[in-house]
Design a protein around this motif. Structure first.
Motif, mmCIF file in Angstrom:
data_model
loop_
_atom_site.group_PDB
_atom_site.id
_atom_site.type_symbol
_atom_site.label_atom_id
_atom_site.label_comp_id
_atom_site.label_asym_id
_atom_site.label_seq_id
_atom_site.Cartn_x
_atom_site.Cartn_y
_atom_site.Cartn_z
ATOM 1 N N LYS A 112 -3.303 -19.066 3.096
ATOM 2 C CA LYS A 112 -3.676 -18.271 2.068
ATOM 3 C C LYS A 112 -4.011 -16.808 2.979
ATOM 4 O O LYS A 112 -3.702 -15.905 2.295
ATOM 5 C CB LYS A 112 -4.847 -18.818 1.323
ATOM 6 N N PHE A 113 -4.602 -17.213 3.795
ATOM 7 C CA PHE A 113 -5.195 -15.904 4.676
ATOM 8 C C PHE A 113 -4.366 -15.668 5.770
ATOM 9 O O PHE A 113 -4.725 -14.819 6.786
ATOM 10 C CB PHE A 113 -6.602 -15.739 4.960
ATOM 11 N N ASN A 159 -6.543 -7.922 8.010
ATOM 12 C CA ASN A 159 -7.198 -8.787 7.460
ATOM 13 C C ASN A 159 -8.313 -8.453 6.328
ATOM 14 O O ASN A 159 -9.230 -9.241 6.194
ATOM 15 C CB ASN A 159 -7.971 -9.706 8.412
ATOM 16 N N ASP A 213 -11.459 1.550 -2.094
ATOM 17 C CA ASP A 213 -12.218 0.445 -1.241
ATOM 18 C C ASP A 213 -13.443 0.071 -1.575
ATOM 19 O O ASP A 213 -14.164 -1.033 -1.382
ATOM 20 C CB ASP A 213 -12.150 0.906 0.131
ATOM 21 N N LYS A 222 -7.821 -8.522 3.233
ATOM 22 C CA LYS A 222 -7.941 -9.588 2.297
ATOM 23 C C LYS A 222 -8.660 -10.631 2.529
ATOM 24 O O LYS A 222 -9.749 -11.128 1.501
ATOM 25 C CB LYS A 222 -6.452 -10.417 2.097
ATOM 26 N N GLY A 225 -12.446 -9.199 1.966
ATOM 27 C CA GLY A 225 -12.909 -9.063 0.519
ATOM 28 C C GLY A 225 -13.872 -9.760 0.172
ATOM 29 O O GLY A 225 -14.014 -9.952 -1.131
ATOM 30 N N ASN A 226 -14.819 -10.517 0.852
ATOM 31 C CA ASN A 226 -15.908 -11.455 0.170
ATOM 32 C C ASN A 226 -17.022 -11.104 1.143
ATOM 33 O O ASN A 226 -17.036 -11.368 2.291
ATOM 34 C CB ASN A 226 -15.338 -12.823 0.260
#
Length: 842
Positions: A188-189, A124, A32, A126, A129-130
């Protein structure tokens, strides 16, 4: 990989080293923190060894070397800790310490979410991750308690500025409704279904295959029929399930959102095609259609209906006051596109209604009737001027659509007003009967020489009286100025070379046919220099200056130039310069409006140079017709020895009589003993001559050509006495029991020179200031003296949500221009619970 604030991890690792541990082992089973390890180690003073899978032996050798040298180290492995039998580092780990970090827990805490939302974070990862998305999420939830954090993800992905359903919907529909960027991001999410669940909860839109265009179609159609107070027709029964009150409130807010109106119009155009709007609304009566502003086609139909009615002499079709209607339509979503068209229609009404001419015993009585500010005949000229000017600003398609109305207005203006007016004026015109105070040739003596204070005279070429009235109206709206309008009557011919000399001080005026011009005490006064000499002969402290120079000269230089001057003549040429040219005469009325604006700027400029006393006047007026002249509009004068022959006058020493032609002696015009005679048409017709056939003419005998303004402009003394109009809430129950409420507002004063109109916005809000209703526009611009005619009714739609009967809600009204809140009235809610707002935060 998750993007986290690594500060907490660094502090925890530092604490372990501070406890005396030489080595800290960190097994990151899911890697992670693999992307963050560089950022973390950069903040540590100890060495960091990254132990990748299969590198245990290599790492152990490095650790033993550090141990021998007494150095501490963090050993990070982006993998699961191996079993004892496979762990070559097991012996070192016995005298070291192990560090663990749960990325999802740390992230939840960083996001400020409660522990109950831990699984939400896990599900969530994903999305998180930004770093940019995390920061946006945090910004949207700052200092808020979030019950449903999924909506924050929706807001971030939609690039919304808030997390209400309306904020998200607005951002979603910013882009193409078919291949929608935000919906693709939602898929996408894995939050696509959440979005549509929210739309279902909020707006009652239920379908197995949801589409943005279908949702928006339902919302716009429902709002349109609600505005018209009609039930949905059978073609759109599919929208019956929609949550009507929420839909209407949302559409109202979307339409009124700054910088979003353009997009809403695009969407409405798409929806009109999608639903086959012509079919859906084909049976709607015009009296109902005029209540709605959702689709541009409504405006096109309304304008066509209004124009057709006027062509058929129906000035109040179906009992509708077209002047009031066109004012109201200027406040709709399509106002910026159709404002000129509606103004044009409004100005057609007085032209077509016409004015009854009285039996005026002399020219002064006629002039008084013409200049009367309330019901004067000059108002028809103003209406015609603005009708033509507005029409020429339309795009080609709209321009052509009003051809028939334009022809009808032209016919009414020429045959019903201009020609009969000029005939009446010619019948009573006798220069010898005009009071001395009203003669242009006595202007200097009456207005300038008699002034006790230094004065600036602004002479604007061809500024006719009705345009001067407009100028005075605009000046009186200024906080620091007041304008009083008077008039005077020019000589004949009503042209520049007669008018300009007449405005100067003189003992004698003489017509010189050789130039032609009028001599002032025997000298020419045809330019600034020669006119200045004439002025200085009477008052040495006089000067002339061009308006262009006033505007281009620095203020300090103007002050220096004006020092010690009692009389300043400023010459402005905006109308005649444009209009007296065949190539540009079509812009006559545009130049007139521009002149009104420029004179205001000139006065403002002169005031900055310490001038406070002004007189605005003109050398002559003009006649303009938008249609081309034909042969029946031209008079073939009898042969004579003409010294000067122009479309609206001719000068000769020969005497003759001719039908449709009258004359006046120059000796009467200039008060001398010259023999020349001026001939002029007794209608709006022109003489056949070089230059004849133009639409813009002057020189003849008519109120439009001869009555010029004399506007005295002064700086107001002391504090400004003008005020902004007040709007007051009419008595209304303060307990709301229906999701639709009609509220009346009273415009307390009629608009006048002392009371300025204003636009207000009204809406209901909760204690947090969030809008819970449609937003309505209140335009307080009525000048009607009857208070009952100044009542403004507005219909508010309250959002369909749960309201607390113990809480207060407020109707607020604020001035659109200065954002000042003028009304805040407290209300309570007593509404049945009809649905939920799970989609919104609380």
């Amino acid at each position: 990989m998750v993007e986290l604030n690594t500060g907490e991890i660094v502090e925890r690792i530092r604490t372990l080293f501070a406890q005396g541990k030489q080595f800290v082992f960190w097994y990151d089973a899911n890697a992670d923190f693999a992307d963050n390890i560089g950022e973390i180690t950069a903040q540590l003073t100890q060495t960091t060894i990254e132990m990748l899978p299969g590198e245990q032996f290599k790492t152990k050798l490095e650790v033993l070397s550090l141990e021998k040298n007494g150095e501490a180290a963090l050993i990070y492995s982006p993998a699961k800790k191996p079993g004892l039998s496979q762990n070559l580092m097991a012996d070192v780990e016995r005298y070291s310490v192990e560090f663990t970090a749960d990325a999802t827990v740390m992230l939840r805490e960083e996001l400020g979410l409660e522990e109950k939302h831990q699984q939400f974070v896990v599900d969530n990862m994903k999305f998180f991750g930004n770093k940019e998305r995390i920061n946006k999420f945090k910004a949207l939830t700052k200092e808020r308690k979030i019950n449903n954090p999924v909506i924050v993800i929706l807001a971030v992905l939609a690039k919304a500025n808030g997390i209400s359903s309306l904020d998200i919907l607005k951002s979603v529909i910013q882009t193409d409704l078919e291949d929608n960027q935000a919906l693709n991001e939602f898929k996408k999410f894995n939050v696509y279904d959440h979005f549509w669940q929210g739309m279902s909860s909020q707006f009652g839109y239920f379908t197995s295959e949801p589409k943005l265009k279908e949702l928006l179609s339902g919302m716009l159609v429902i709002t349109a029929f609600d505005q018209m107070e009609l039930d949905l027709p059978s073609q759109v029964n599919v929208y019956q399930s929609f949550a009507k009150t929420n839909v209407i409130a949302a559409v109202s807010q979307l339409m009124n959102m700054a910088n979003f109106t353009s997009r809403m119009k695009q969407i409405a155009d798409e929806v009109w095609q999608f639903i086959n709007g012509e079919s859906v609304f084909k049976n709607v009566e015009m009296n109902d259609l005029i209540k709605s502003d959702i689709f541009r086609n409504f405006d096109l139909k309304i304008m066509d209906w209004a124009a057709t009615s006027l062509v058929n002499s129906e000035l109040q079709p179906n009992g509708v006051d077209l002047r009031f209607l066109t004012h109201e339509r200027q406040d709709t979503m399509y106002a910026n596109e159709y404002e000129s068209a509606y103004k044009m229609i409004r100005k057609a009404v007085p032209v077509l209604a016409g004015k009854a001419f009285g039996d005026y015993e002399n020219v002064e009585k006629f002039a008084e009737a013409y200049v009367d500010t309330k019901s004067g005949l000059a108002n028809i000229d103003t209406s015609y001027r603005k009708f033509v000017d507005y029409r020429w600003t339309l795009d080609s398609e709209l321009f052509d659509s009003f051809d028939t109305l334009a022809q009808r207005v032209e016919q009414s203006y020429l045959n019903g007003f201009l020609n009969p007016m000029i005939k009446r004026w010619s019948d009573v015109y006798d220069i010898k009967s005009i009071e001395s105070q009203k003669l242009q040739r006595n202007f200097y003596r009456n207005k300038v020489a008699s002034s006790k204070n230094p004065v600036v005279v602004i002479v604007s070429d061809a500024l006719r009286f009705e345009a001067g009235q407009d100028l005075a109206k605009f000046i009186n709206r200024e906080n620091q100025l007041s304008a009083e309008v008077d008039y005077m009557i020019t000589g004949v011919p009503s042209v520049t070379y007669f008018g300009m000399p007449s405005l100067l001080p003189h003992e004698e005026l003489t017509y010189d046919a050789s130039v032609p011009t009028v001599l002032v005490d025997g000298v020419k006064a045809t330019d600034l220099a020669s006119r200045e000499l004439v002025l200085q002969k009477r008052n040495a402290k006089s000067m002339t200056i061009a308006a262009d120079k006033v505007m281009s000269t620095k203020t300090e230089d103007l002050k220096s130039e004006f020092v010690g001057k009692d009389v300043i003549y400023v010459y402005h040429n905006g109308i005649d310069a444009i209009s007296d040219n065949a190539k540009t005469e079509r812009k006559t009325f545009e130049a007139t409006a521009q002149t009104v604006s420029e004179i205001q700027s000139i006065i403002k400029r002169l005031r900055s140079a310490n001038r406070t006393n002004f007189i605005v006047t003109a050398d002559h007026g003009f006649i303009y017709r938008d249609s081309e002249l034909d042969t029946t509009d031209k008079i073939d004068l009898k042969p004579a020895n003409f010294m000067k022959k122009a479309p609206r006058y001719a000068v000769s020493k020969e005497k003759f009589e001719q039908t449709g032609v009258d004359s006046v002696a120059i000796s009467d015009v200039l008060d001398n003993d010259q023999e020349e005679i001026v001939y002029y048409p007794t209608s709006a017709n022109v003489f056949m001559s070089q230059g004849a056939g133009k639409n813009y003419v002057h020189g003849g005998v008519s109120p439009q050509e001869m009555i010029v303004p004399v506007i005295a402009v002064h700086s107001k003394r002391g504090a400004d006495t003008s005020e902004t109009v007040e709007v007051q809430l009419s008595p209304v129950p303060h307990r709301i029991t229906s999701r639709t409420i009609i509220v009346s507002f009273n415009q307390l004063q009629p608009i006048s020179s002392d009371v300025n109109g204003a636009t207000f916005e009204a809406k209901f809000v909760d204690q947090a200031g969030d809008v819970i209703s449609s937003t309505e526009v209140i335009n307080a611009f009525s000048d009607d003296q009857n208070p009952s005619k100044r009542i403004i009714k507005k219909r508010f739609v309250i959002a369909d949500q749960v309201y607390d009967q113990t809480q207060s809600y407020f109707l607020i009204v604020e001035n659109v221009e200065n954002k000042q809140e003028i009304i805040r009235e407290e209300f309570t809610m007593d509404l049945a619970i009809t649905g939920g707002f799970d989609f919104d935060f609380s």
